[in-house]
Design a protein around this motif. Structure first.
Motif, PDB file in Angstrom:
ATOM      1  N   TYR A 160      24.848  71.495  40.730  1.00  0.00           N
ATOM      2  CA  TYR A 160      23.984  70.979  41.792  1.00  0.00           C
ATOM      3  C   TYR A 160      22.598  71.608  41.735  1.00  0.00           C
ATOM      4  CZ  TYR A 160      28.454  69.355  43.477  1.00  0.00           C
ATOM      5  OH  TYR A 160      29.681  68.754  43.562  1.00  0.00           O
ATOM      6  N   LEU A 161      21.596  70.744  41.838  1.00  0.00           N
ATOM      7  CA  LEU A 161      20.200  71.175  41.862  1.00  0.00           C
ATOM      8  C   LEU A 161      19.538  70.548  43.078  1.00  0.00           C
ATOM      9  CD1 LEU A 161      21.118  70.402  38.769  1.00  0.00           C
ATOM     10  CD2 LEU A 161      18.838  71.144  38.265  1.00  0.00           C
TER      11      LEU A 161
ATOM     12  N   ARG B 242      22.280  61.208  42.699  1.00  0.00           N
ATOM     13  CA  ARG B 242      21.255  61.827  43.544  1.00  0.00           C
ATOM     14  C   ARG B 242      21.585  61.546  45.001  1.00  0.00           C
ATOM     15  NH1 ARG B 242      16.222  59.402  40.510  1.00  0.00           N
ATOM     16  NH2 ARG B 242      17.803  58.328  39.337  1.00  0.00           N
ATOM     17  N   HIS B 243      21.373  62.553  45.822  1.00  0.00           N
ATOM     18  CA  HIS B 243      21.691  62.446  47.234  1.00  0.00           C
ATOM     19  C   HIS B 243      20.509  62.937  48.060  1.00  0.00           C
ATOM     20  CE1 HIS B 243      25.789  61.924  45.763  1.00  0.00           C
ATOM     21  NE2 HIS B 243      25.532  62.948  44.980  1.00  0.00           N
ATOM     22  N   PRO B 244      20.116  62.161  49.090  1.00  0.00           N
ATOM     23  CA  PRO B 244      18.978  62.591  49.907  1.00  0.00           C
ATOM     24  C   PRO B 244      19.297  63.865  50.672  1.00  0.00           C
ATOM     25  CG  PRO B 244      19.944  60.567  50.781  1.00  0.00           C
ATOM     26  CD  PRO B 244      20.686  60.915  49.542  1.00  0.00           C
ATOM     27  N   ARG B 245      18.295  64.699  50.796  1.00  0.00           N
ATOM     28  CA  ARG B 245      18.358  65.919  51.589  1.00  0.00           C
ATOM     29  C   ARG B 245      17.144  65.922  52.507  1.00  0.00           C
ATOM     30  NH1 ARG B 245      23.045  66.228  50.817  1.00  0.00           N
ATOM     31  NH2 ARG B 245      24.075  67.631  49.402  1.00  0.00           N
ATOM     32  N   GLU B 246      17.196  66.726  53.529  1.00  0.00           N
ATOM     33  CA  GLU B 246      16.106  66.771  54.500  1.00  0.00           C
ATOM     34  C   GLU B 246      14.757  67.075  53.853  1.00  0.00           C
ATOM     35  OE1 GLU B 246      15.151  69.587  58.215  1.00  0.00           O
ATOM     36  OE2 GLU B 246      17.092  68.576  58.298  1.00  0.00           O
ATOM     37  N   ASP B 247      14.772  67.946  52.852  1.00  0.00           N
ATOM     38  CA  ASP B 247      13.509  68.344  52.228  1.00  0.00           C
ATOM     39  C   ASP B 247      13.444  67.983  50.744  1.00  0.00           C
ATOM     40  OD1 ASP B 247      15.466  70.100  51.525  1.00  0.00           O
ATOM     41  OD2 ASP B 247      14.247  71.891  51.721  1.00  0.00           O
ATOM     42  N   GLY B 248      14.140  66.937  50.337  1.00  0.00           N
ATOM     43  CA  GLY B 248      14.101  66.521  48.939  1.00  0.00           C
ATOM     44  C   GLY B 248      15.358  65.791  48.530  1.00  0.00           C
ATOM     45  N   ARG B 249      15.827  66.082  47.338  1.00  0.00           N
ATOM     46  CA  ARG B 249      17.026  65.438  46.797  1.00  0.00           C
ATOM     47  C   ARG B 249      17.940  66.468  46.164  1.00  0.00           C
ATOM     48  NH1 ARG B 249      18.138  59.823  46.977  1.00  0.00           N
ATOM     49  NH2 ARG B 249      16.223  58.842  47.609  1.00  0.00           N
ATOM     50  N   GLN B 250      19.229  66.221  46.290  1.00  0.00           N
ATOM     51  CA  GLN B 250      20.213  66.995  45.542  1.00  0.00           C
ATOM     52  C   GLN B 250      20.589  66.157  44.329  1.00  0.00           C
ATOM     53  OE1 GLN B 250      24.451  67.127  46.579  1.00  0.00           O
ATOM     54  NE2 GLN B 250      24.190  69.346  46.659  1.00  0.00           N
TER      55      GLN B 250
ATOM     56  N   PHE C 263      18.561  75.714  41.332  1.00  0.00           N
ATOM     57  CA  PHE C 263      19.967  75.480  41.009  1.00  0.00           C
ATOM     58  C   PHE C 263      20.757  76.045  42.182  1.00  0.00           C
ATOM     59  CE2 PHE C 263      23.966  77.141  39.302  1.00  0.00           C
ATOM     60  CZ  PHE C 263      24.477  75.999  38.713  1.00  0.00           C
ATOM     61  N   THR C 264      21.669  75.241  42.758  1.00  0.00           N
ATOM     62  CA  THR C 264      22.357  75.696  43.971  1.00  0.00           C
ATOM     63  C   THR C 264      23.845  75.958  43.773  1.00  0.00           C
ATOM     64  OG1 THR C 264      22.631  73.421  44.739  1.00  0.00           O
ATOM     65  CG2 THR C 264      20.688  74.633  45.519  1.00  0.00           C
ATOM     66  N   GLY C 265      24.376  75.717  42.573  1.00  0.00           N
ATOM     67  CA  GLY C 265      25.778  76.057  42.337  1.00  0.00           C
ATOM     68  C   GLY C 265      26.517  75.008  41.539  1.00  0.00           C
ATOM     69  N   PHE C 266      27.845  75.172  41.506  1.00  0.00           N
ATOM     70  CA  PHE C 266      28.695  74.252  40.760  1.00  0.00           C
ATOM     71  C   PHE C 266      30.063  74.194  41.415  1.00  0.00           C
ATOM     72  CE2 PHE C 266      29.121  78.416  38.848  1.00  0.00           C
ATOM     73  CZ  PHE C 266      30.497  78.575  38.736  1.00  0.00           C
TER      74      PHE C 266
END
Length: 87
Positions: A18-19, A42-50, A82-85
């Motif tokens: 996940y990024l 791709r998934h929307p996030r409050e401040d960008g995209r995951q 990078f936020t994890g896996f």
């Protein structure tokens, strides 16, 4: 186990990485893992995209460790992280 039974095909093993990146960088950032053979979503996030990129890597395999380093650098180049896996 009984005789004569057919076993299902094994499920492919994979790890999803996940990024988090700014919205305006999501297309460019998602292109790199796609080019490397990942299944990307791709998934929307409050401040960008995951960006979720699934590869057939498994921890603690050296390929997995290299993939974490590769995707960490990619996220940083696109102003993200990078936020994890997960499995």
């Amino acid at each position: 186990m009984g005789e004569g039974g057919d076993y299902p095909e094994p499920t492919p093993r994979r790890t999803t990485y996940y990024l988090e990146v700014p919205e305006h960088e999501s297309d460019a950032c998602a292109a790199a893992p796609t080019d490397l053979g990942a299944e990307v979503s791709r998934h929307p996030r409050e401040d960008g995209r995951q960006i979720a990129a699934a590869f057939p890597d498994l921890p603690p395999d050296p390929v997995h460790q290299a993939r974490v380093a590769q995707l960490t650098a990619l996220a940083h180049r696109h102003g993200g992280e990078f936020t994890g896996f997960g499995g």
